[in-house]
Design a protein around this motif. Structure first.
Motif, PDB file in Angstrom:
ATOM      1  N   ASP A  52      -8.052  -4.312  -2.970  1.00  0.00           N
ATOM      2  CA  ASP A  52      -9.019  -3.505  -2.240  1.00  0.00           C
ATOM      3  C   ASP A  52     -10.418  -4.113  -2.313  1.00  0.00           C
ATOM      4  O   ASP A  52     -10.692  -5.031  -3.099  1.00  0.00           O
ATOM      5  N   HIS A  74       4.501   3.362  -1.708  1.00  0.00           N
ATOM      6  CA  HIS A  74       5.071   3.495  -3.048  1.00  0.00           C
ATOM      7  C   HIS A  74       6.595   3.516  -2.972  1.00  0.00           C
ATOM      8  O   HIS A  74       7.169   3.748  -1.920  1.00  0.00           O
ATOM      9  N   ASN A  89      -7.781  -5.538 -10.967  1.00  0.00           N
ATOM     10  CA  ASN A  89      -6.452  -4.989 -10.730  1.00  0.00           C
ATOM     11  C   ASN A  89      -6.043  -5.137  -9.275  1.00  0.00           C
ATOM     12  O   ASN A  89      -6.833  -4.845  -8.374  1.00  0.00           O
ATOM     13  N   ASN A 126      -3.980  -3.567  -6.275  1.00  0.00           N
ATOM     14  CA  ASN A 126      -3.632  -2.199  -5.940  1.00  0.00           C
ATOM     15  C   ASN A 126      -2.179  -2.213  -5.485  1.00  0.00           C
ATOM     16  O   ASN A 126      -1.877  -2.154  -4.292  1.00  0.00           O
ATOM     17  N   SER A 127      -1.280  -2.304  -6.444  1.00  0.00           N
ATOM     18  CA  SER A 127       0.129  -2.541  -6.153  1.00  0.00           C
ATOM     19  C   SER A 127       0.754  -1.363  -5.436  1.00  0.00           C
ATOM     20  O   SER A 127       0.404  -0.219  -5.722  1.00  0.00           O
ATOM     21  N   GLY A 161       0.757  -1.237   0.000  1.00  0.00           N
ATOM     22  CA  GLY A 161       0.000   0.000   0.000  1.00  0.00           C
ATOM     23  C   GLY A 161       0.789   1.290   0.000  1.00  0.00           C
ATOM     24  O   GLY A 161       0.211   2.366   0.061  1.00  0.00           O
ATOM     25  N   MET A 183       4.938   1.858  -8.264  1.00  0.00           N
ATOM     26  CA  MET A 183       4.235   0.716  -7.673  1.00  0.00           C
ATOM     27  C   MET A 183       5.121  -0.511  -7.508  1.00  0.00           C
ATOM     28  O   MET A 183       4.646  -1.526  -6.981  1.00  0.00           O
TER      29      MET A 183
END
Lengths: 522, 522
Positions: free
Chosen positions: B250, A441, B242, B244-245, A439, B278
């Protein structure tokens, strides 16, 4: 036409200043960090091969049948015919039939790999093995840029393309006829071209092949730069010998081939194929013919001088069966390219093919797709010497300034791609994944900070800004940006040093030759 | 917003006429012989693999460490957490740690390959194995064409792209959010999108994932077309989930995933990665994270319903470390794509990646090079499901009309390239070489005449005419020609038949749903 064409430009006076040192550093700084000159590609990723073992064996057997049963014409060269008779071939008129295995046997004396020396040793290239050398477009009589549109090329354009190739980090070679300087008489043109390569670049270059005496002039000028003995024992010129497909070598090309091979210089024996016209419409049929033609030419070079460097060449595209026009970037020639590379490896000789080929008249999406569709096979097939790597437009009729910049940018992309995968601890980046965790970066993490400068290849042409910023910058397309880049590169260009004694000797030689050569158009 | 958005156009009346037969033949004739619909790609050329066996083992081991030691967050979904606890994972808060081998073990129930059924059985696709399915761009809120420039997309644009994908022979799939119809409220949009795919195409399509109830609506509408039992036992929807990298799924995506997996529909579990943001900036680090994320998502789908079709997804590009902007067509993401395909094959699941990705705002040379630099790996890596195969512009912010046409043309090139080498006697063409002989040409020979029609792939975008003819035709670039092509294709478009009872039922369902859904913007 007078000899001012070969006079070094006003900038000559700079030599004194630059001799005081630091020019390289200044040039590097000016071009920008990511524009550091790259050496030729030493490929560190696997090859892609499209032909099966059975397919390769079939094509080799069929090529032997073509050589033996159909034969190849060696035209307008009695000496070549007599050399073939002596070598054991069956010669009838100008038609040479080769007993099975003769051609393959002769090629065994050719080197698997060789060095083409540049006058700057750091720019010498290895031709063969896992290496790829990118050289500019060869042959167009026209140029195109956004300022002038399309017009005949001049010696000034020729110098410009030599300078742009010298500047481009991913172009490893100065090439040959980067455009035809049609403002100079045909019989004198080669002198100005060879001189420009020597004077305005320090990368390796090509000699003239349009007549045996022009090949001899090229060798003579090379000897003035490198020394007689060095040239006799080393390759300093690589030269494009086209077969006159199907199955013909003509007297002009054979004459040039003999000059270069006997001088120990490299010849690229290239069938020039537009499938449907110069070869059958099938991939396997075309490969069979290419193997027969290239093998016969390379074997002949070995008859001229055993051990002379040769390159298995393949220029292959197709024609539109509707209009007869040449087409580029289509799938069938890509298969031919992949296949010919495999055949060359099995013969044990370097391979030439590929380039930024396209039929488009403009550096638009058509040009880019077609170019990419040849540049991808060029890298993955393992092409060793890639002519036409940058600047080709319009089926080879025009050298494009903007196209050159866009292509050269892509070449640097392919060079980066060739470098393979980093499996080191830094490459694994487990600590980074642990540091960042779910979660968050990676923008600021220690690993990113340590690697950001060289982590990713950077384009000098692409615009990756936001839409709004791009719009505010003038909504420029790639060609418009490339236009600004080539102009800046020519403006910033600084010629490499050249020994003034050599320069004067070259100019004197050229003046003497021009005094006796005709001013006609052929 | 009223329900006219979902009303079939005036052309509905045509159905009666077309029911009399011959419509297919007329349509085929109108589109042109080389525009015959192609089935999905059954690749008949080798794969290209960039990772070594040791490299693959290393990445797999590292991914297991990430799964066990770092873990993945399953957010806002208590049910998911409890399912993981039951499956033997170590759940702390929303963080799930996976004992070594758990995830890989769960994935064993996923099919290696599955059929996604289209309402026209001839358009059903095989996802997995040696097959590649091209689907259009997904997600852009804007469109661009030469007439309007760039503007927000509408449901009319959405229908246009569905129609263009239906028309393009090399686009095997109708896709999902071909553009965001921002003129329709967010909560209702999915109804119009799914309806458009059903009504204006007969190719397979995708469901909504932006909320669990929108996924449920998608399944309901699919059941109205295919029947309840058929949908329960067969895949008729493929859906993009997808991650959520880095390392997060989520609640929204998990909710949609659960709906589809439990309904037996396919989910594409796709880490969405811009390396440097990411994921780590290295290829191996990025692949490690992708493998961990995709595996965890696919395993979760198997917890929802063992045997539910899943696809290992990878959307990976990089960012500019100078500006933070996403970049496309660069070499590092190509390596990630090649590597992720290998990892998916070792897991035994189909693989989704690739597309015509680019950062360019226009369908220019930048767009083409960047697209080619992803489309080449797409084919050679063995991508099974390729979203964004046509129409992507501006980092996915705009669906381009001209870009769509240019990309689709390239897809048909890749489809031809995938077909491999013909080693038959006709392919060998020895008789042709013998018939023509040295110094002649193949234009009129019997072999050429017998093969000319299908010998070479033909572009519908490229201009291969002479310079003079091209100039006299208006000196058009590829984008200008593509503009005329999409307009002609929309003009010539004829909708496929749809059972009127099904159509009415769909429209009634949509009207009922719209009556209770809000008109807000989220």
């Amino acid at each position: 036409m007078n000899s001012t064409d070969t006079t070094a430009p006003a900038g000559d006076a700079r030599r004194g200043r630059r001799a005081s040192g630091g020019a390289d550093a200044r040039r590097a700084a000016r071009i920008g960090g990511h524009q550091t000159q790259l050496t030729y590609i030493k490929r560190n990723i696997p090859l892609y091969e499209v032909l099966s073992e059975e397919g390769l064996t079939l094509i080799e057997a069929n090529a032997e049948r073509v050589l033996e049963e159909i034969g190849i014409d060696f035209r307008d060269d009695a000496e070549a015919l007599s050399m073939w008779t002596d070598a054991g071939a069956d010669v009838k008129g100008e038609r040479v039939h080769f007993p099975k295995g003769l051609v393959r046997g002769l090629i065994k004396t050719a080197p698997r790999q060789f060095t083409q020396h540049a006058r700057n040793p750091a720019r010498s290239v290895e031709v063969g093995g896992n290496n790829t050398v990118y050289a500019p477009v060869y042959g167009p009589p026209f140029i195109r840029n956004l300022d002038d549109g399309r017009r005949y090329a001049t010696i000034e354009d020729f110098r410009n393309f030599v300078k742009l190739a010298y500047t481009a980090p991913s172009i490893h070679h100065s090439g040959g006829t980067v455009c035809e300087p049609v403002d100079i008489p045909v019989a004198k043109r080669h002198l100005d071209m060879v001189y420009s390569h020597i004077r305005y670049s320090d990368k390796p270059f090509m000699g003239s092949v349009t007549a045996p005496e022009r090949a001899r002039d090229s060798v003579t000028m090379a000897k003035m730069v490198f020394g007689d003995d060095f040239v006799d024992q080393n390759c300093v010129l690589i030269n494009l010998i086209n077969a006159n497909s199907p199955l013909v070598f003509d007297g002009t090309m054979l004459g040039a081939l003999k000059v270069y091979a006997r001088a120990g210089q490299a010849t690229v024996i290239s069938p020039f194929i537009l499938s449907g016209a110069m070869s059958a419409v099938t991939v396997v049929g075309t490969l069979t013919q290419i193997l027969a033609e290239a093998s016969a030419g390379m074997a002949f070079a070995q008859l001229c001088r055993p051990g002379a460097p040769v390159v298995f060449g393949t220029f292959a595209s197709s024609i539109s069966m509707q209009s007869g026009a040449p087409t580029f970037g289509t799938p069938e020639p890509a298969h031919v390219l992949f296949g010919a590379a495999q055949l060359a490896r099995r013969l044990g000789v370097p391979f030439r093919s590929g380039g930024s080929l396209c039929g488009s008249k403009l550096p638009d999406a058509q040009a880019a797709h077609e170019s990419a569709n040849t540049l991808w096979p060029t890298l993955l097939a393992g092409v060793n010497f890639c002519l036409h790597a940058a600047g080709w437009l319009e089926g080879g009729l025009a050298s494009g300034y903007e196209k050159f910049i866009i292509d050269a940018d892509q070449l640097s992309m392919f060079q980066r791609m060739s470098q393979g995968i980093d499996y080191s601890e830094n490459g694994q980046a487990l600590d980074a994944i642990r540091e960042v965790g779910p979660g968050s970066h990676f923008l600021g993490c220690a690993h990113t900070q340590a690697n950001f400068e060289n982590a990713f290849w950077r384009s000098i042409v692409a615009d990756n800004n936001s839409f709004e910023q791009w719009r505010d910058d003038g909504s420029k397309d790639a060609a418009i940006r490339a236009n600004a880049i080539w102009k800046r590169q020519l403006q910033d260009y600084v010629a490499p040093d050249l020994d003034p004694g050599i320069d004067e000797a070259l100019q004197a030689f050229i003046a003497n030759r021009k005094a006796v050569l005709p001013d006609g158009v052929s």
